[in-house]
Motif scaffolding. Sequence first.
Motif, PDB file in Angstrom:
ATOM      1  N   SER A 142       0.817  -1.096  -0.038  1.00 44.10           N
ATOM      2  CA  SER A 142      -0.116  -0.030  -0.116  1.00 44.10           C
ATOM      3  C   SER A 142       1.121   1.357   0.011  1.00 44.10           C
ATOM      4  O   SER A 142       0.544   2.204  -0.577  1.00 44.10           O
ATOM      5  CB  SER A 142      -0.897   0.054   1.282  1.00 44.10           C
ATOM      6  OG  SER A 142      -0.142  -0.090   2.544  1.00 44.10           O
ATOM      7  N   SER A 143       2.006   1.171   0.782  1.00 43.86           N
ATOM      8  CA  SER A 143       2.973   2.521   0.748  1.00 43.86           C
ATOM      9  C   SER A 143       3.517   2.531  -0.725  1.00 43.86           C
ATOM     10  O   SER A 143       3.746   3.687  -1.181  1.00 43.86           O
ATOM     11  CB  SER A 143       4.037   2.048   1.869  1.00 43.86           C
ATOM     12  OG  SER A 143       3.434   2.094   2.972  1.00 43.86           O
ATOM     13  N   VAL A 144       4.017   1.399  -1.333  1.00 44.52           N
ATOM     14  CA  VAL A 144       4.620   1.531  -2.485  1.00 44.52           C
ATOM     15  C   VAL A 144       3.743   2.236  -3.680  1.00 44.52           C
ATOM     16  O   VAL A 144       3.775   3.014  -4.471  1.00 44.52           O
ATOM     17  CB  VAL A 144       5.193   0.426  -3.007  1.00 44.52           C
ATOM     18  CG1 VAL A 144       5.964   0.608  -4.519  1.00 44.52           C
ATOM     19  CG2 VAL A 144       6.437   0.006  -2.087  1.00 44.52           C
ATOM     20  N   GLN A 145       2.497   1.473  -3.543  1.00 45.92           N
ATOM     21  CA  GLN A 145       1.225   1.796  -4.539  1.00 45.92           C
ATOM     22  C   GLN A 145       1.252   3.570  -4.467  1.00 45.92           C
ATOM     23  O   GLN A 145       1.067   4.327  -5.657  1.00 45.92           O
ATOM     24  CB  GLN A 145      -0.021   1.437  -4.092  1.00 45.92           C
ATOM     25  CG  GLN A 145      -1.308   1.983  -5.135  1.00 45.92           C
ATOM     26  CD  GLN A 145      -2.373   0.821  -4.970  1.00 45.92           C
ATOM     27  OE1 GLN A 145      -2.555   0.175  -4.052  1.00 45.92           O
ATOM     28  NE2 GLN A 145      -3.298   1.250  -5.917  1.00 45.92           N
ATOM     29  N   TYR A 146       1.043   4.153  -3.165  1.00 46.69           N
ATOM     30  CA  TYR A 146       0.747   5.477  -2.759  1.00 46.69           C
ATOM     31  C   TYR A 146       1.873   6.078  -3.488  1.00 46.69           C
ATOM     32  O   TYR A 146       1.720   7.267  -4.101  1.00 46.69           O
ATOM     33  CB  TYR A 146       0.728   5.620  -1.329  1.00 46.69           C
ATOM     34  CG  TYR A 146       0.605   7.225  -1.005  1.00 46.69           C
ATOM     35  CD1 TYR A 146      -0.447   7.774  -1.251  1.00 46.69           C
ATOM     36  CD2 TYR A 146       1.705   7.962  -0.458  1.00 46.69           C
ATOM     37  CE1 TYR A 146      -0.707   9.266  -1.187  1.00 46.69           C
ATOM     38  CE2 TYR A 146       1.388   9.215  -0.168  1.00 46.69           C
ATOM     39  CZ  TYR A 146       0.507  10.006  -0.464  1.00 46.69           C
ATOM     40  OH  TYR A 146       0.156  11.148  -0.306  1.00 46.69           O
ATOM     41  N   LEU A 147       3.193   5.802  -3.129  1.00 46.62           N
ATOM     42  CA  LEU A 147       4.415   6.387  -3.627  1.00 46.62           C
ATOM     43  C   LEU A 147       4.357   6.444  -5.308  1.00 46.62           C
ATOM     44  O   LEU A 147       4.939   7.367  -5.765  1.00 46.62           O
ATOM     45  CB  LEU A 147       5.647   5.755  -3.258  1.00 46.62           C
ATOM     46  CG  LEU A 147       6.954   6.076  -3.700  1.00 46.62           C
ATOM     47  CD1 LEU A 147       7.210   7.542  -3.334  1.00 46.62           C
ATOM     48  CD2 LEU A 147       8.041   5.121  -3.208  1.00 46.62           C
ATOM     49  N   TYR A 148       4.101   5.217  -6.203  1.00 44.02           N
ATOM     50  CA  TYR A 148       3.793   5.191  -7.502  1.00 44.02           C
ATOM     51  C   TYR A 148       2.770   6.469  -7.783  1.00 44.02           C
ATOM     52  O   TYR A 148       3.295   7.090  -8.806  1.00 44.02           O
ATOM     53  CB  TYR A 148       3.129   3.879  -7.921  1.00 44.02           C
ATOM     54  CG  TYR A 148       4.005   2.640  -7.789  1.00 44.02           C
ATOM     55  CD1 TYR A 148       5.368   2.679  -7.823  1.00 44.02           C
ATOM     56  CD2 TYR A 148       3.282   1.550  -7.962  1.00 44.02           C
ATOM     57  CE1 TYR A 148       6.199   1.461  -7.843  1.00 44.02           C
ATOM     58  CE2 TYR A 148       4.033   0.221  -7.800  1.00 44.02           C
ATOM     59  CZ  TYR A 148       5.368   0.325  -7.915  1.00 44.02           C
ATOM     60  OH  TYR A 148       6.108  -0.630  -7.984  1.00 44.02           O
ATOM     61  N   ARG A 149       1.778   6.557  -7.279  1.00 46.68           N
ATOM     62  CA  ARG A 149       0.907   7.545  -7.513  1.00 46.68           C
ATOM     63  C   ARG A 149       1.429   8.971  -7.701  1.00 46.68           C
ATOM     64  O   ARG A 149       1.225   9.766  -8.476  1.00 46.68           O
ATOM     65  CB  ARG A 149      -0.417   7.331  -6.766  1.00 46.68           C
ATOM     66  CG  ARG A 149      -1.232   6.314  -7.056  1.00 46.68           C
ATOM     67  CD  ARG A 149      -2.502   6.182  -6.226  1.00 46.68           C
ATOM     68  NE  ARG A 149      -3.246   4.971  -6.486  1.00 46.68           N
ATOM     69  CZ  ARG A 149      -4.257   4.466  -5.546  1.00 46.68           C
ATOM     70  NH1 ARG A 149      -4.635   5.328  -4.471  1.00 46.68           N
ATOM     71  NH2 ARG A 149      -5.009   3.451  -6.128  1.00 46.68           N
ATOM     72  N   GLU A 150       2.104   9.373  -6.468  1.00 47.39           N
ATOM     73  CA  GLU A 150       2.530  10.487  -6.214  1.00 47.39           C
ATOM     74  C   GLU A 150       3.770  10.841  -7.082  1.00 47.39           C
ATOM     75  O   GLU A 150       3.948  11.979  -7.646  1.00 47.39           O
ATOM     76  CB  GLU A 150       3.021  10.709  -4.692  1.00 47.39           C
ATOM     77  CG  GLU A 150       1.979  10.739  -3.787  1.00 47.39           C
ATOM     78  CD  GLU A 150       0.982  11.823  -3.799  1.00 47.39           C
ATOM     79  OE1 GLU A 150       1.529  12.936  -3.910  1.00 47.39           O
ATOM     80  OE2 GLU A 150      -0.236  11.468  -3.951  1.00 47.39           O
ATOM     81  N   LEU A 151       4.479   9.881  -7.447  1.00 47.66           N
ATOM     82  CA  LEU A 151       5.826  10.008  -8.462  1.00 47.66           C
ATOM     83  C   LEU A 151       5.288  10.062  -9.936  1.00 47.66           C
ATOM     84  O   LEU A 151       5.796  11.051 -10.305  1.00 47.66           O
ATOM     85  CB  LEU A 151       6.543   8.655  -8.199  1.00 47.66           C
ATOM     86  CG  LEU A 151       7.302   8.611  -6.856  1.00 47.66           C
ATOM     87  CD1 LEU A 151       8.258   7.213  -7.067  1.00 47.66           C
ATOM     88  CD2 LEU A 151       8.382   9.776  -6.876  1.00 47.66           C
ATOM     89  N   LEU A 152       4.245   9.484 -10.100  1.00 45.23           N
ATOM     90  CA  LEU A 152       3.576   9.687 -11.550  1.00 45.23           C
ATOM     91  C   LEU A 152       3.182  11.081 -11.518  1.00 45.23           C
ATOM     92  O   LEU A 152       2.940  11.804 -12.778  1.00 45.23           O
ATOM     93  CB  LEU A 152       2.623   8.777 -11.649  1.00 45.23           C
ATOM     94  CG  LEU A 152       2.975   7.274 -12.064  1.00 45.23           C
ATOM     95  CD1 LEU A 152       1.571   6.396 -11.988  1.00 45.23           C
ATOM     96  CD2 LEU A 152       3.618   7.419 -13.282  1.00 45.23           C
ATOM     97  N   VAL A 153       2.557  11.904 -10.621  1.00 47.76           N
ATOM     98  CA  VAL A 153       2.484  13.319 -10.723  1.00 47.76           C
ATOM     99  C   VAL A 153       3.556  14.153 -11.115  1.00 47.76           C
ATOM    100  O   VAL A 153       3.641  14.897 -11.960  1.00 47.76           O
ATOM    101  CB  VAL A 153       1.662  13.934  -9.318  1.00 47.76           C
ATOM    102  CG1 VAL A 153       1.586  15.370  -9.477  1.00 47.76           C
ATOM    103  CG2 VAL A 153       0.230  13.119  -9.173  1.00 47.76           C
ATOM    104  N   HIS A 154       4.765  13.829 -10.498  1.00 47.31           N
ATOM    105  CA  HIS A 154       6.079  14.668 -10.668  1.00 47.31           C
ATOM    106  C   HIS A 154       6.556  14.183 -11.851  1.00 47.31           C
ATOM    107  O   HIS A 154       7.449  14.858 -12.378  1.00 47.31           O
ATOM    108  CB  HIS A 154       6.800  14.137  -9.486  1.00 47.31           C
ATOM    109  CG  HIS A 154       6.438  14.768  -8.272  1.00 47.31           C
ATOM    110  ND1 HIS A 154       6.428  16.351  -7.986  1.00 47.31           N
ATOM    111  CD2 HIS A 154       5.821  14.586  -7.171  1.00 47.31           C
ATOM    112  CE1 HIS A 154       6.196  16.478  -6.723  1.00 47.31           C
ATOM    113  NE2 HIS A 154       5.642  15.442  -6.127  1.00 47.31           N
ATOM    114  N   LEU A 155       6.119  12.983 -12.679  1.00 49.63           N
ATOM    115  CA  LEU A 155       6.693  12.619 -13.984  1.00 49.63           C
ATOM    116  C   LEU A 155       6.456  13.727 -14.836  1.00 49.63           C
ATOM    117  O   LEU A 155       6.934  13.622 -15.834  1.00 49.63           O
ATOM    118  CB  LEU A 155       6.286  11.207 -14.068  1.00 49.63           C
ATOM    119  CG  LEU A 155       6.839  10.508 -15.264  1.00 49.63           C
ATOM    120  CD1 LEU A 155       8.375  10.409 -14.852  1.00 49.63           C
ATOM    121  CD2 LEU A 155       6.212   8.995 -15.518  1.00 49.63           C
TER     122      LEU A 155
END
Length: 280
Positions: free
Chosen positions: A210-223
């Motif tokens: 769940s932590s990594v999924q949240y991290l994926y989502r936030e990183l995709l915004v910064h992508l």
Amino acid sequence: MTASAREKAHIAGSPATAQGPALGEALPHVMPTLRACLQPSRDPQMRLKLFSTLSTVLLRATDTIDSQGQFPSYLETVTKDILAPNLQWHAGRTAAAIRTAAVSCLWALTSSEVLSAKQIQDVQETLMPQVLTTLEEDSQMTRLISCRIINTFLKTSGGMTDPEKLIKIYPELLKRLDDVSNDVRMAAASTLVTWLQCVKGADGKSYYQSSVQYLYRELLVHLDDPERAIQDAILEVLKEGSELFPDLLVRETEAVIHKHRSATYCEQLLQHVQAVPATQ
């Protein structure tokens, strides 16, 4: 002469100012004096000067403070009695300057090559909570150095950090991706790469899903960041984390690709995921 004046005179005349091998021989005398003079109740200007001196000698530790190989035996004193109290938050510009000085001193300590991996882990165990709070400092230099210290802590931990403590780290690094300084943002991205490496090296990866999924989502915004250098850095973070839960990352990426100003980076990421086998 007052006690404070005597201590200042002792420091001024000590091998600390010479910064030579004699300092290592004088540790039994110098360390108690440093400990006494660097308490939060003491004169702030004196503490700033002493931290500056200590940082300088730590950067050349093998030629100065560790010339006799005895400095690590004082590590607990340095971390618990000197650095920890001075990293605590107190209001005011002088207090902030002292925290910056203490963070700089900690960076010199962890990058001095005097400490073993186990000793750096001991420092991490004591000081990680305080360093995480210094990520919020007004000083750009403090935030940058704090990112680098956390990166060193994580690299040295070898994936042995307690899972609950490890999970507390990444949200603080994520905040720094919105920093006003690109240098800080890049340092935070680099540290997130190391954080993901720690997760990959840990047992029970499902605990982090769940932590990594949240991290994926936030990183995709910064992508989709306007700065290409930031996009490149974030892409590297996502590539590093892609082996953990690739199907999840593909779904998250496909859900936002149409929102990005350009699909290029998302497409590169999807191609990478397809080319790399999962580590699950």
